[in-house]
Design an enzyme around this catalytic site. Structure first.
Site, short mmCIF file in Angstrom:
data_model
loop_
_atom_site.label_atom_id
_atom_site.label_comp_id
_atom_site.label_asym_id
_atom_site.label_seq_id
_atom_site.Cartn_x
_atom_site.Cartn_y
_atom_site.Cartn_z
N ARG A 187 -17.26 102.56 5.63
CA ARG A 187 -17.78 104.05 6.26
C ARG A 187 -16.98 105.06 5.38
NH1 ARG A 187 -17.86 106.42 12.03
NH2 ARG A 187 -18.56 108.09 10.77
N LYS A 188 -16.41 104.67 4.08
CA LYS A 188 -15.76 105.68 3.38
C LYS A 188 -16.48 106.08 2.18
CE LYS A 188 -12.27 106.04 6.17
NZ LYS A 188 -12.45 105.12 7.17
#
Length: 388
Positions: A187-188
């Site tokens: 998700r980064k």
């Protein structure tokens, strides 16, 4: 809307952006047979340190283990206290518990979502050894204000899980405090599956972390294998951990790091578009742009104003899900999680800023695989879902 009807399109909250370069990058360590921490990790660490303006970077298995490693290298342990903002992922506080220390929660600024310096200052005692400054969603905390109110002997650890590439007053995240931890979770902005990075300016701290990362060994596996006596095991003079990143992960990370600035530039452009496209909705507050640095935009987190919204936030999120638009709460308030509430006798009203952020924030899709049509669809569905 009939929840059984197939939506026009599906827009995920986040998707990693990878291609042939990453695919080809993993071939080298696989073909070479060096899969664990080795030359690719060393190269990734060097490039990451250079990009963020720090002398030391140590790749780890996750941001959580990087946070734990930072505190352990600072000799933080039983009897010590670590101040942690309550609105953050639970790992920030867990890292203190892993050391046997006590996480002392404080409140956050509901506009920036970051640590409230005044609240943090009110929690300082003679047992305080560190403060966790979380750069939530990619926006750096107000580090100058924090340094003003925190005693100089108290270490500041940047939880920069979301903030690769972010800056604060011209200084890169990871180079502002005494140490920092980054995440490469999918998700980064950049990812290598799982993984983290510890950055530090102090030579002694970095050297200690280097030893603790590899079971407490006096030299790394790569150093031993390339040394004059690879058949001899290193000395183990203290208890350490197995927090090593693999060369397969690092090979991907090296490619992703080269794309970081382009990723952030695109996210920034999209974030500004969202702010304009949603500006007429007085019940949906879009995130404020920082005037003291560069936002990394790991996530685009809005606030659904409960006093003005046509429907409750959770109902809005459910309707958006039915329409193919993924949303999430920004994150959780640690003091409202069962384990922490029970162990430390906490109630929701203890930290009203964090409480309201948990209840009212809504992250909407923002990532580098979205198209113009995806962004337009998200905005259209927000309007449709709110007034259906």
């Amino acid at each position: 809307m009939d929840t059984q009807v197939k939506p026009e399109r599906v827009v995920q909250i986040a998707l990693p952006f990878m291609g042939d370069e990453e695919w080809m990058a993993v071939r080298e360590p696989i073909e070479a047979g060096w899969l664990t921490q080795g030359p690719k990790v060393a190269a990734f660490e060097k490039d990451f340190a250079n990009r963020h303006g720090v002398p030391h970077a140590l790749a780890t298995t996750s941001c959580t283990t990087a946070l734990h490693l930072a505190l352990a290298a600072m000799d933080i342990g039983p009897g010590d206290e670590v101040i942690v903002p309550s609105f953050t992922w639970v790992a920030t506080a867990n890292a203190a518990l892993y050391c046997g220390a006590t996480p002392v929660l404080c409140d956050v600024d509901p506009i920036t979502f970051n640590i409230d310096p005044a609240s943090a200052a009110s929690k300082v005692t003679d047992r305080t050894k560190a403060v966790m400054a979380v750069h939530l969603f990619g926006r750096c905390a107000d580090m100058d204000a924090l340094k003003t109110v925190i005693p100089p002997h108290v270490k500041i650890v940047e939880d920069a899980a979301c903030a690769a590439g972010a800056t604060y007053k011209g200084i890169a995240a990871g180079a502002i405090g005494d140490a920092a931890a980054f995440s490469f979770h999918p998700r980064k902005s950049i990812t290598c599956g799982e993984g983290g990075m510890l950055t530090a300016k102090d030579d002694v701290l970095a050297a200690r972390a280097q030893v603790l990362r590899n079971h407490g060994a006096s030299v790394s596996e790569e150093q031993r294998h390339h040394g004059p006596q690879p058949w001899l095991l290193p000395a183990f003079d203290e208890l350490g951990y197995n927090y090593r990143m693999t060369d397969v992960q690092a090979a991907i990370g090296l490619v992703q790091l080269k794309k970081l600035d382009d990723f952030i530039s695109e996210r920034d452009r999209r974030a500004r578009w969202y702010a304009d496209a949603l500006s007429d909705l007085d019940w949906l507050h879009t995130p404020a742009l920082p005037n003291d640095g560069r936002h990394a935009w790991q996530a685009y987190v809005t606030i659904v104003d409960p006093s003005r919204a046509p429907i409750p936030r959770n109902e809005l999120m459910a309707r958006l899900h039915a329409r193919g638009v993924a949303t999430r709460p920004g994150t959780h308030a640690i003091h409202m999680l069962g384990y922490y509430a029970s162990r430390f006798a906490l109630s929701p009203d203890d930290f009203p800023g964090a409480r309201d952020c948990e209840r009212n924030t809504m992250a909407i899709p923002l990532h580098n695989r979205m198209t113009d049509e995806d962004y337009a669809y998200v905005v259209r569905m927000i309007r449709e879902a709110a007034y259906a």
